[in-house]
Write a protein that holds these residues in place. Structure first.
Motif, PDB file in Angstrom:
ATOM      1  N   GLU B 174       0.824  -1.217   0.000  1.00 17.32           N
ATOM      2  CA  GLU B 174       0.000   0.000   0.000  1.00 17.32           C
ATOM      3  C   GLU B 174       0.858   1.265   0.000  1.00 17.32           C
ATOM      4  O   GLU B 174       0.740   2.087   0.910  1.00 17.32           O
ATOM      5  N   SER B 184       0.278  10.629  -4.710  1.00 19.56           N
ATOM      6  CA  SER B 184       0.066   9.237  -5.085  1.00 19.56           C
ATOM      7  C   SER B 184       0.494   9.006  -6.529  1.00 19.56           C
ATOM      8  O   SER B 184       1.164   8.022  -6.844  1.00 19.56           O
ATOM      9  N   HIS B 207      -5.370  -0.752  -2.728  1.00 20.96           N
ATOM     10  CA  HIS B 207      -6.791  -0.972  -2.556  1.00 20.96           C
ATOM     11  C   HIS B 207      -7.622  -0.144  -3.527  1.00 20.96           C
ATOM     12  O   HIS B 207      -8.825  -0.256  -3.552  1.00 20.96           O
ATOM     13  N   GLN B 208      -6.947   0.666  -4.365  1.00 17.88           N
ATOM     14  CA  GLN B 208      -7.687   1.398  -5.379  1.00 17.88           C
ATOM     15  C   GLN B 208      -7.656   0.642  -6.707  1.00 17.88           C
ATOM     16  O   GLN B 208      -6.605   0.485  -7.313  1.00 17.88           O
ATOM     17  N   ASP B 210      -8.839   1.518  -9.598  1.00 18.34           N
ATOM     18  CA  ASP B 210      -8.490   2.330 -10.768  1.00 18.34           C
ATOM     19  C   ASP B 210      -6.983   2.461 -10.933  1.00 18.34           C
ATOM     20  O   ASP B 210      -6.460   2.400 -12.053  1.00 18.34           O
ATOM     21  N   ILE B 253     -16.782   1.029  -5.589  1.00 20.05           N
ATOM     22  CA  ILE B 253     -15.469   1.071  -6.207  1.00 20.05           C
ATOM     23  C   ILE B 253     -15.596   1.121  -7.723  1.00 20.05           C
ATOM     24  O   ILE B 253     -14.901   1.865  -8.397  1.00 20.05           O
ATOM     25  N   GLY B 257     -14.278   3.912 -10.180  1.00 18.41           N
ATOM     26  CA  GLY B 257     -13.368   3.532 -11.256  1.00 18.41           C
ATOM     27  C   GLY B 257     -13.830   4.096 -12.587  1.00 18.41           C
ATOM     28  O   GLY B 257     -13.046   4.669 -13.353  1.00 18.41           O
ATOM     29  N   ASN B 260     -13.201   7.827 -12.732  1.00 22.49           N
ATOM     30  CA  ASN B 260     -11.795   8.127 -12.954  1.00 22.49           C
ATOM     31  C   ASN B 260     -11.379   7.831 -14.384  1.00 22.49           C
ATOM     32  O   ASN B 260     -10.603   8.577 -14.975  1.00 22.49           O
TER      33      ASN B 260
END
Ligand SMILES: Nc1ncnc2c1ncn2[C@@H]1O[C@H](COP(=O)(O)OP(=O)(O)O)[C@@H](O)[C@H]1O
Ligand SMILES: [Mg+2]
Lengths: 261, 262, 266
Positions: B174, B184, B207-208, B210, B253, B257, B260
């Protein structure tokens, strides 16, 4: 140029070690400390202790005597700490910048506490010995003065930690000085203060041993009596009894702290 | 392409009946950029740490560069660890030391005990540290104490510390979870660039979804300690995301996604 | 009506206070006062204190000699602190649960608790049997207690070290001693320094007491002689001034160091 920082650090460390070494050497010369003897006497002392310094059946007969002296010492420590704490609370309230009612008085009470704290209990007992002789008063007052000085500083820290916020909140409601002290300051710092008191009792039992040696009272007197008459078995029993007492008090203190803090 | 890392039936039990990992089985090719995704508590960190044995797996084999890491002794493990760099969510730097000292910590595994204790580094090592810091845009901060840096800068120090090991593989747990979107992106770009230009294999917990979709050659989806997906980003369907994350969070999520991506 | 709930903490606080007061009252009742007239003795004490502090003087030695004796006491305290710190640093690492295994840590902590519970003066006297009364027994005995105190303080500081930081170096293949020197010690250095300083302050007072009670020499011994041998209250006063000034100086420095530490943390 970029590696300067490593060189600088190295020089810094080197000069620190050099300085420390010089100071140690100076102290060794000044105090006439015999380094070789220092090293050799530790194993010698351990060997001696293993073969001489343990309680035997004969010394166990002295246990009731020793125990009585221990009780006396513990009681003196508790009494001196408790009464010292009561006085320290007054001085701490007057001396903490959060609760002082007058700046000048605050400074005065802090100064008084500083003086009492920095005259060691051993010094106090030698001063008191002149007038109170070998009575319980001498040990009691020596511990009382020392406890008072130390606890005043500790209590001031406890009060300051609670901080202005709770005082301010009450002041905003229009509460008077004494209701602020009794409704806010003392309740919120009492656990911390009790923790300090318990710590002080523990310390005082150890100090009382020292004072006892100087003034001929309590458990310290028992130790020095057996020690001087070379009755090391009984002297070792005194040590074990003190250790047991300290462990029990530590255990009780830890329990109390766990619950209240 | 040769296989650099292979996990065979790796399981991990923290307590008797609950498996944090059960029968994990996958392999990674040299130079690949692989993301591990999954909800929090799925076992991503456990998985990564079982590879360099920061956590001991309960059973299975971890084969890295031809040797089974789980069979290595103390010395062999240390040698292998020097070839695997690790990057952490909370950077895990010695904040009271300077940036360059922290970077040089990456060389400790190659040193004798005494040289490492006293922090004696060769001229080449120092030059390499400086080069890496320049590459990561930190040349201004080289001699500052780490506690004066921002989160993004700290993570770049963490990357430099891992790179100076000259690793074959990077494990990133992470790496951007504590950073703002701007930092990021910078960090992910750096990791991606490093992977490409130094040919370092990367295994990254994220954990993302995208981010994983954007940067990865391959994605491994983990749920409740099991691998439920292992494939190209293009193969990651909405259904699959639901399966990895559980339906409700999956919706959220997935929407994020889409936004984004669009 | 009471607002406060009668919970466990409330009961324990009140129980503790009540027990302390009862023990104190019983203590005052049971003490052996040896027929000392309290009022008379108190008045005499006040007179003594007045004489001590208002008319202090030297009769058995000079100002320079007093300075020299204070320096000896400081030297004893310094040696004890340095020796204690060196030993405690080494053992403190093995006492910290996060750096060694639980058994080693438990054994060291147990032994240390025992060492701390024995009063320093008894350690000095016990060592004096083997080494004879003097600076060797004093320094070793006092070092024992300092080691006990500092191991507790140091190991607690080590235990607060961020686990992730240690993990990171472990993961890069660094060895145990390297991690200690490169991560654990730099991260805790300010703590270690301030604890050591605090101990130095304590050791000064202890060294005074050991001079008086265990023949360690220095200003404490002069004090003992002035009070117990010459009965010279004015000289006791002068010596007390000397001790007081140095003790307050040390306290000021220690407070400074502690404050620096606090601001360094923020
Ligand atoms: N040291 C530990 N002891 C016991 N259980 C743990 C420990 N570390 C993690 N776990 C458990 O293992 C599971 C996986 O944790 P983790 O690998 O940290 O998940 P993730 O990194 O995907 O959030 C979780 O249920 C967690 O509670
Ligand atoms: Mg995790």
């Amino acid at each position: 140029m970029q590696v300067d920082i490593f060189l600088k650090k190295k020089l810094h460390n080197l000069s620190f070690i050099l300085l420390l070494g010089t100071a140690v050497l100076g102290a060794i010369i000044l105090t006439e400390y015999d380094v070789a003897k220092g090293f050799s006497s530790v194993p010698a002392a351990i060997q001696w202790a293993l073969s001489n310094f343990y309680p035997d059946s004969e010394s166990m007969e002295k246990f009731p005597d020793i125990f009585e002296k221990l009780v006396e010492t513990v009681l003196i420590s508790v009494a001196a700490t408790t009464s010292g704490a009561a006085l320290a609370l007054l001085f701490a309230i007057a001396g903490s910048s959060t609760t002082q009612f007058n700046r000048f008085l605050g400074q005065v009470s802090r100064t008084i506490a500083t003086v009492f704290r920095n005259i060691d209990m051993a010094v106090w007992s030698m001063i008191l010995l002149f007038s109170f002789g070998q009575s319980a008063f001498t040990g009691y007052f020596a511990l009382f003065f020392g406890s008072f000085g130390f606890l005043t500083r500790a209590f001031i820290e406890s009060i300051d930690e609670v901080g202005d916020s709770s005082v301010e909140a009450l002041r905003a409601t229009g509460a008077g000085y004494f209701s602020i002290i009794f409704q806010s300051v003392i309740p919120s710092s009492i656990s911390q203060m009790i923790s300090w008191i318990l710590f002080m009792i523990e310390t005082n039992i150890r100090s009382a041993t020292l004072i006892g040696i100087l003034t001929g009272t309590g458990i310290g007197f028992a130790f020095s009596m057996y020690y001087k008459s070379l009755d090391y078995n009984a002297a070792s029993l005194v040590v074990l009894v003190i250790v047991a007492a300290i462990f029990i008090i530590e255990w009780v203190s830890n329990y109390v702290r766990r619950v209240i803090l | 392409m040769t296989t650099l890392l292979e996990l065979k039936n790796v399981s991990k039990y923290y307590s008797k009946d609950i498996a944090a990992l059960s029968n994990i089985h996958f392999s990674i090719e040299e130079g690949e950029f692989v993301s591990v995704i999954g909800p929090s508590g799925a076992g991503k960190s456990t998985l990564l740490r079982c590879i360099n044995r920061m956590i001991e797996a309960s059973s299975g084999e971890v084969v890295f560069n031809g040797t089974n890491i789980r069979k290595l002794g103390r010395k062999g493990l240390r040698e292998t660890r020097t070839q695997i760099g690790m990057i952490f969510q909370h950077y895990n730097l010695v904040t009271r030391l300077t940036v360059i000292e922290n970077v040089l910590h990456g060389r400790l595994g190659y040193k004798s005990a005494v040289a490492g204790m006293l922090g004696i580094y060769s001229q080449e090592e120092k030059q390499q540290a400086i080069r890496l810091l320049e590459e990561l845009g930190l040349s201004q901060h080289m001699y500052k104490r780490v506690d004066q840096l921002s989160g993004g800068q700290k993570q770049r120090v963490g990357i430099a510390r891992a790179l100076i090991q000259n690793p074959k593989m990077l494990l990133c747990d992470e790496p951007i979870a504590s950073l703002d979107p701007g930092s990021s992106k910078i960090i992910m770009d750096h990791i991606k660039n490093i992977s490409a230009s130094y040919k370092i294999t990367c295994l990254v917990n994220l954990h993302q979804v995208d981010v994983a979709l954007k940067y990865s050659d391959r994605i491994i989806g983990v749920n409740k300690g099991e691998v439920v997906f292992n494939g190209k980003p293009s193969e990651l369907t909405t259904d699959m995301i639901h399966k990895i994350y559980g339906s409700e969070t999956g919706d959220l999520i997935f929407e994020a996604g889409e936004r984004n991506a669009g | 009506m009471r607002v406060k709930p009668y919970n466990k903490a409330f009961m324990v606080i009140h129980g503790t206070l009540l027990s302390l007061v009862l023990l104190t009252v019983y203590g005052f009742y049971s003490f052996d006062y040896k027929d000392v007239n309290f009022v008379e003795a108190s008045i005499q004490t006040l007179q003594n204190v007045k004489m001590m502090f208002i008319e202090p003087h030297f009769s058995h030695f000079t100002f320079q000699e007093a300075l020299y004796q204070v320096a000896i006491t400081l030297g004893l305290a310094f040696l004890t602190t340095v020796f204690g710190a060196a030993i405690a640093l080494f053992l403190g690492i093995f006492a910290a649960q996060n750096l060694t295994n639980k058994a080693v840590s438990a054994v060291i902590k147990g032994v240390v608790a025992f060492i701390r519970s024995v009063p320093t003066v008894l350690w000095v006297l016990i060592f004096a049997v083997a080494a004879g009364l003097g600076s060797v027994a004093a320094v070793i005995g006092m070092t024992f207690h300092s080691v006990g105190y500092l191991i507790k303080a140091y190991s607690e500081a080590f235990e607060e070290v961020d686990k992730g930081m240690i993990d990171a170096l472990k993961a890069s293949g660094a060895g145990w001693w390297q991690i200690i020197f490169q991560a654990v010690l730099p991260s805790t250095a300010t703590y270690l320094v301030s604890w050591t300083f605090l101990r130095f302050e304590i050791n000064f007072a202890v060294a005074v007491a050991m001079g008086a009670a265990a023949g360690a020499g220095g200003i404490g011994f002069e004090m003992f002689m002035a009070s117990g041998f010459y009965y010279d209250i004015q000289e006791v006063g002068m010596i007390t001034y000397f001790i007081l000034i140095f003790a307050i100086l040390l306290e000021l420095v220690a407070t400074r160091v502690k404050k620096n530490l606090k601001t360094a943390e923020v």
